[in-house]
Scaffold this motif. Structure first.
Motif, PDB file in Angstrom:
ATOM      1  N   VAL A 198       0.780  -1.246   0.021  1.00 55.05           N
ATOM      2  CA  VAL A 198       0.114  -0.054  -0.004  1.00 55.05           C
ATOM      3  C   VAL A 198       0.942   1.276  -0.095  1.00 55.05           C
ATOM      4  N   HIS A 199       0.199   2.089  -0.634  1.00 53.49           N
ATOM      5  CA  HIS A 199       1.239   3.605  -0.611  1.00 53.49           C
ATOM      6  C   HIS A 199       1.304   4.095   0.650  1.00 53.49           C
ATOM      7  N   ALA A 200       2.784   4.705   1.030  1.00 53.43           N
ATOM      8  CA  ALA A 200       3.007   5.080   2.262  1.00 53.43           C
ATOM      9  C   ALA A 200       3.623   6.299   2.155  1.00 53.43           C
ATOM     10  N   GLN A 201       3.210   7.503   2.937  1.00 58.61           N
ATOM     11  CA  GLN A 201       3.607   8.666   2.767  1.00 58.61           C
ATOM     12  C   GLN A 201       4.960   8.966   3.124  1.00 58.61           C
ATOM     13  N   MET A 202       5.825   9.772   2.552  1.00 55.66           N
ATOM     14  CA  MET A 202       7.177   9.789   2.924  1.00 55.66           C
ATOM     15  C   MET A 202       7.183  10.891   4.034  1.00 55.66           C
ATOM     16  N   ASP A 203       8.494  10.857   4.335  1.00 61.14           N
ATOM     17  CA  ASP A 203       8.926  11.824   5.418  1.00 61.14           C
ATOM     18  C   ASP A 203       8.595  13.306   4.977  1.00 61.14           C
ATOM     19  N   ASP A 204       8.056  14.005   5.632  1.00 61.95           N
ATOM     20  CA  ASP A 204       7.716  15.578   5.400  1.00 61.95           C
ATOM     21  C   ASP A 204       7.995  16.479   6.818  1.00 61.95           C
ATOM     22  N   PRO A 205       9.374  16.690   7.115  1.00 62.17           N
ATOM     23  CA  PRO A 205       9.776  17.257   8.633  1.00 62.17           C
ATOM     24  C   PRO A 205       9.475  18.557   8.473  1.00 62.17           C
ATOM     25  N   VAL A 206       9.000  19.279   7.591  1.00 64.72           N
ATOM     26  CA  VAL A 206       9.082  20.771   7.483  1.00 64.72           C
ATOM     27  C   VAL A 206       7.631  21.378   7.268  1.00 64.72           C
ATOM     28  N   GLN A 207       7.055  22.115   8.230  1.00 61.93           N
ATOM     29  CA  GLN A 207       5.761  22.464   7.905  1.00 61.93           C
ATOM     30  C   GLN A 207       5.891  24.087   7.480  1.00 61.93           C
ATOM     31  N   TRP A 208       5.144  24.500   6.584  1.00 64.77           N
ATOM     32  CA  TRP A 208       5.379  25.746   5.883  1.00 64.77           C
ATOM     33  C   TRP A 208       4.073  26.638   6.025  1.00 64.77           C
ATOM     34  N   SER A 209       4.062  27.886   6.253  1.00 72.02           N
ATOM     35  CA  SER A 209       2.875  28.642   6.430  1.00 72.02           C
ATOM     36  C   SER A 209       3.512  30.192   5.816  1.00 72.02           C
ATOM     37  N   ALA A 210       2.355  31.189   5.530  1.00 69.47           N
ATOM     38  CA  ALA A 210       2.720  32.338   4.894  1.00 69.47           C
ATOM     39  C   ALA A 210       1.863  33.366   5.471  1.00 69.47           C
ATOM     40  N   THR A 211       2.243  34.420   5.715  1.00 68.99           N
ATOM     41  CA  THR A 211       1.442  35.607   6.214  1.00 68.99           C
ATOM     42  C   THR A 211       1.805  36.902   5.433  1.00 68.99           C
ATOM     43  N   THR A 212       1.036  38.048   5.274  1.00 68.72           N
ATOM     44  CA  THR A 212       1.389  39.274   4.788  1.00 68.72           C
ATOM     45  C   THR A 212       1.211  40.304   5.837  1.00 68.72           C
ATOM     46  N   LYS A 213       2.273  41.244   5.651  1.00 65.44           N
ATOM     47  CA  LYS A 213       2.083  42.369   6.857  1.00 65.44           C
ATOM     48  C   LYS A 213       2.155  43.693   5.783  1.00 65.44           C
ATOM     49  N   ARG A 214       0.949  44.669   5.935  1.00 63.60           N
ATOM     50  CA  ARG A 214       1.108  45.871   5.370  1.00 63.60           C
ATOM     51  C   ARG A 214       2.026  46.816   5.989  1.00 63.60           C
ATOM     52  N   ILE A 215       3.074  47.277   5.120  1.00 64.77           N
ATOM     53  CA  ILE A 215       3.928  48.175   5.663  1.00 64.77           C
ATOM     54  C   ILE A 215       3.565  49.801   5.427  1.00 64.77           C
ATOM     55  N   ASP A 216       3.071  49.934   4.243  1.00 64.80           N
ATOM     56  CA  ASP A 216       2.594  51.237   3.735  1.00 64.80           C
ATOM     57  C   ASP A 216       1.195  51.038   3.080  1.00 64.80           C
ATOM     58  N   ALA A 217       0.909  52.174   2.240  1.00 69.45           N
ATOM     59  CA  ALA A 217      -0.393  52.157   1.376  1.00 69.45           C
ATOM     60  C   ALA A 217       0.020  50.888   0.388  1.00 69.45           C
ATOM     61  N   SER A 218       1.143  50.772  -0.146  1.00 65.59           N
ATOM     62  CA  SER A 218       0.944  49.748  -1.306  1.00 65.59           C
ATOM     63  C   SER A 218       2.062  48.770  -1.017  1.00 65.59           C
ATOM     64  N   LYS A 219       2.981  48.923  -0.195  1.00 70.32           N
ATOM     65  CA  LYS A 219       3.925  47.943   0.176  1.00 70.32           C
ATOM     66  C   LYS A 219       3.530  46.603   1.208  1.00 70.32           C
ATOM     67  N   PHE A 220       3.920  45.524   0.923  1.00 75.13           N
ATOM     68  CA  PHE A 220       3.638  44.519   1.910  1.00 75.13           C
ATOM     69  C   PHE A 220       4.980  43.592   1.879  1.00 75.13           C
ATOM     70  N   GLU A 221       5.041  43.133   3.200  1.00 70.76           N
ATOM     71  CA  GLU A 221       5.932  42.051   3.459  1.00 70.76           C
ATOM     72  C   GLU A 221       5.267  40.670   3.447  1.00 70.76           C
ATOM     73  N   VAL A 222       5.892  39.870   2.801  1.00 71.33           N
ATOM     74  CA  VAL A 222       5.170  38.296   2.760  1.00 71.33           C
ATOM     75  C   VAL A 222       6.142  37.698   3.730  1.00 71.33           C
ATOM     76  N   VAL A 223       5.651  36.931   4.645  1.00 71.50           N
ATOM     77  CA  VAL A 223       6.600  36.573   5.595  1.00 71.50           C
ATOM     78  C   VAL A 223       6.197  35.005   5.558  1.00 71.50           C
ATOM     79  N   ILE A 224       7.164  34.122   5.225  1.00 72.95           N
ATOM     80  CA  ILE A 224       7.231  32.795   5.123  1.00 72.95           C
ATOM     81  C   ILE A 224       7.666  32.210   6.355  1.00 72.95           C
ATOM     82  N   SER A 225       7.112  31.207   7.145  1.00 69.08           N
ATOM     83  CA  SER A 225       7.637  30.626   8.311  1.00 69.08           C
ATOM     84  C   SER A 225       7.830  29.059   7.967  1.00 69.08           C
TER      85      SER A 225
END
Length: 684
Positions: A23-50
């Motif tokens: 039967v198929h077995a899922q492989m190792d996945d030791p890193v969990q990823w997430s992303a957020t956005t932070k507004r800096i000014d009227a049009s600029k954003f910072e995409v933070v990837i954790s």
């Protein structure tokens, strides 16, 4: 007289355990990823990837020297409504150490890592889809993976706020549906894979437990039960001590056998190792010869015994008594029983290695638990011994009966060699004919028409023996239509594929119908499939065996791609083809709606040097069809088991959640229909 001397005169026994599919077995996945956005000014954003990194693992930096491992990289898919400003930056501070293997100073993260990317928003709202490719390592084990993460930037967001989009969230998910579709499929597939893996472990535990009970009936194990009880009752001053030592004895048996499974788990070398172990001609040749030898022994040709010196040493230490004596008595029991149950244990470990992970431990635990329980219970309740049948002629009948079973199952190892190396020595009807002969002889033996060397005279046929004879002859009649092409769905996983059938009434009917009603041109292939001279699809289906060739045809025909990750030695693949693919509704959809490509992961045909690939997962060069396809499945889909079915559009994006082994025909039809529906939606 010593117990060992008594046991040597009892003979040997084996019960073969096979037909568990992979039967198929899922492989190792030791890193969990997430992303957020932070507004800096009227049009600029910072995409933070954790990145959250599992303990013991480390994630490599985005900047590594040439000649080292693969650095972490991020790609932003088709920026719409925003543009990138500058490059990705590492917010977290990395560690740098000298790596002896690469002989380089390498930077990496452990525990967690944070990355940042500046963007400028050009619309009111913009979904941000990111693909991250990374390599993570644990001690001397490294994996390469690719993941999709998403977030969304909104001009209405407060400057100090952030909009979060994490893989697998429900109500908090804010990205548009299309941007997270691949992500959602991946999470759902992982959940479904986990459920299938759990079910497989439970099933393997039950089969292993049954094998342990069968091992108790062997001539070198069954007589040890009363002798073990007498040991505990004779060595102890009171019943409480006898019960305590009986428990130590039982637990020790479980610990000894389970440690074998633990060793297999600890020293497993990944999916390539599993494929090699279960499909290599050397492994299968050894087990084929071993099973033939044990079958001959069961029939009375010779007797197999282990060297007595090893058992004598542990037996002498068991005579000391106490808890230590109980342990050594358990060790003696294991050593002596191996002459009977050794092939069972070996077959279990080989089968378990195909699943890796906890499967070898679960298998050995189930086997040893069933094996030890009767010893322990009879030691605690010695009066129960009176209900046990005495050793006698019936045990030789059991031995001969299982000798026929072992002989029949020995062909499975020979079949694995024949299919894996494309020798084409065994046709399907030839294989079935041999089985029919074996089970006919078994039925005659049960009726007393055949007698072996150590058999007692059969005065009459008992009811149970008669029922077994009826079952044996009934099985022969069940096999009979298989000589003429009947699918024999119940045991399809144990038989050669339908394509090896040289005389098939059903295929003859198909040929006749094709002469009167030619297949429409729209269902024909674009070009002659590579490797079609030795690789075949079931049920007369047309398709490819090379991914690039199939993808090119799918684009030309404007059809979705149906990928079948399959193996010559995959029993569950044959079962799926016999019980699910054979449904007329499934065949109609496969022929009409899809370009099919069967990617064999265990085929040993060597590719031209120009087609060799260097794996991004383990850095090794893949030179054969099987290794190339296995690496493609593991790297691209993070899965290494078969069967595994994937539906892709012309841009190689998934159309539906991939499926593994599941005999629900209606669910498989829905899977195919969903793929077509989604394909049409994307191409409107």
């Amino acid at each position: 007289m010593k117990r060992i001397a008594l046991l040597k005169s009892l003979g040997v026994f084996l019960f073969g355990l096979l037909a568990l599919g992979q039967v198929h077995a899922q492989m190792d996945d030791p890193v969990q990823w997430s992303a957020t956005t932070k507004r800096i000014d009227a049009s600029k954003f910072e995409v933070v990837i954790s990145a959250s990194i599992d303990e013991g693992w480390h994630l490599y930096s985005t900047k590594l020297p040439e000649g080292g491992p693969l650095p972490t990289s991020f790609s932003f898919e088709k920026p719409v409504g925003y543009k990138l400003i500058g490059n990705i930056k590492e917010v977290s501070k990395s560690k740098t150490e000298h790596d002896e293997i690469f002989n380089l100073d390498l930077s990496f993260f452990d525990g967690e890592a944070v990355f940042s990317q500046l963007i400028e928003l050009e619309s009111e709202e913009a979904p941000i889809n990111i693909t991250v490719e990374y390599q993570a390592c644990y001690a001397d084990k490294c994996i390469y993976l690719e993941k999709s993460i998403s977030t969304v930037a909104k001009s209405s967001a407060p400057i100090e706020g952030a909009v979060t989009s994490i893989e697998g969230q429900g109500s908090e998910q804010t990205a548009v549906a299309d941007s997270v579709q691949t992500e959602k499929i991946e999470v759902e597939s992982a959940t479904d894979t986990g459920k299938t893996e759990e079910q497989s472990l439970w099933w393997f535990f039950l089969v292993s437990f049954a094998a342990g009970l069968a091992g108790l009936l062997t001539p070198c194990v069954f007589p040890m039960i009363p002798m073990t009880v007498s040991f505990f009752m004779g060595k102890q001053q009171n019943r409480a001590n006898a019960i305590l030592n009986a428990f130590v004895f039982g637990i020790s048996i479980v610990a000894i056998y389970t440690s074998l499974g633990l060793i297999v788990s600890l020293f497993s070398l990944g999916s390539d190792f599993a494929n090699t172990l279960t499909s290599h001609w050397i492994t299968n040749s050894i087990f084929f010869i071993l099973f033939i030898a044990f079958a001959a022994s069961f029939f009375g040709l010779f007797e197999i015994v282990l060297p007595g010196s090893l058992a004598n040493k542990t037996d002498s230490k068991a005579d000391r008594g106490g808890l230590i004596g109980s342990f050594f008595l358990a060790l003696t029991t294991v050593i002596v029983s191996l002459s009977c149950v050794g092939p069972i244990v070996g077959a279990l470990l080989v089968e378990a290695a195909s699943g890796l992970g906890a499967k070898p431990i679960v298998g050995m635990f189930g086997f040893s638990l069933a094996f030890s329980i009767p010893f322990t219970l009879f030691a605690i309740f010695p009066s129960w011994l009176n209900s046990l049948p005495r050793s006698g002629g019936w045990m030789n009948s059991v031995k001969v009966f299982l000798g026929f079973i072992v002989l029949a199952f020995s062909l499975k190892f020979l079949l694995t060699i024949d299919q894996g190396y494309q020798l084409n020595l065994i046709s399907r009807e030839g294989y079935i004919a041999i089985w029919m002969a074996i089970f006919t002889l078994l039925g005659l033996y049960l009726l007393g028409k055949i007698k072996f060397k150590f058999d007692s005279d059969l005065q009459h046929v008992g009811v149970f023996r008669l029922f077994l004879a009826i079952a044996s002859f009934a099985f022969v009649f069940y096999l009979l239509p298989g000589l003429f092409g009947a699918p024999l769905k119940t045991i399809s996983g144990l038989l050669p594929p339908q394509s090896s059938q040289s005389f098939d009434l059903k295929s003859n009917q198909v040929i006749i119908s094709q002469t009167t009603a030619p297949v429409a041109d729209e269902n024909s292939l674009c070009e002659e499939p590579r490797f079609a001279d030795f690789l075949h699809l079931p049920h007369g289906l047309n398709g490819y065996f090379d991914y690039d060739q199939a993808l090119s045809c799918a684009r030309e025909k404007k059809k979705p791609l149906f990928i079948d990750f399959v193996g010559h030695t995959c029993a569950n693949c044959k079962v799926m083809e016999a019980q699910v693919w054979s449904d007329p509704r499934v065949l109609e959809r496969l022929r009409r709606d899809y370009i099919i490509v069967a990617l064999y992961v265990d085929d040993r045909t060597e590719l031209p040097e120009s087609e060799w690939v260097t794996s991004a997962r383990d850095g090794k060069v893949k030179k054969t069809i099987g290794k190339k396809n296995s690496d493609f499945q593991a790297t691209r889909f993070n899965v290494n088991g078969q069967p595994y079915y994937v539906l892709l559009d012309n841009q190689e994006k998934m159309l539906a959640e991939p499926r593994g082994f599941d005999l629900d025909v209606e669910a498989f039809i829905q899977f195919l229909d969903k793929g077509v529906e989604e394909f049409k939606k994307r191409n409107q």
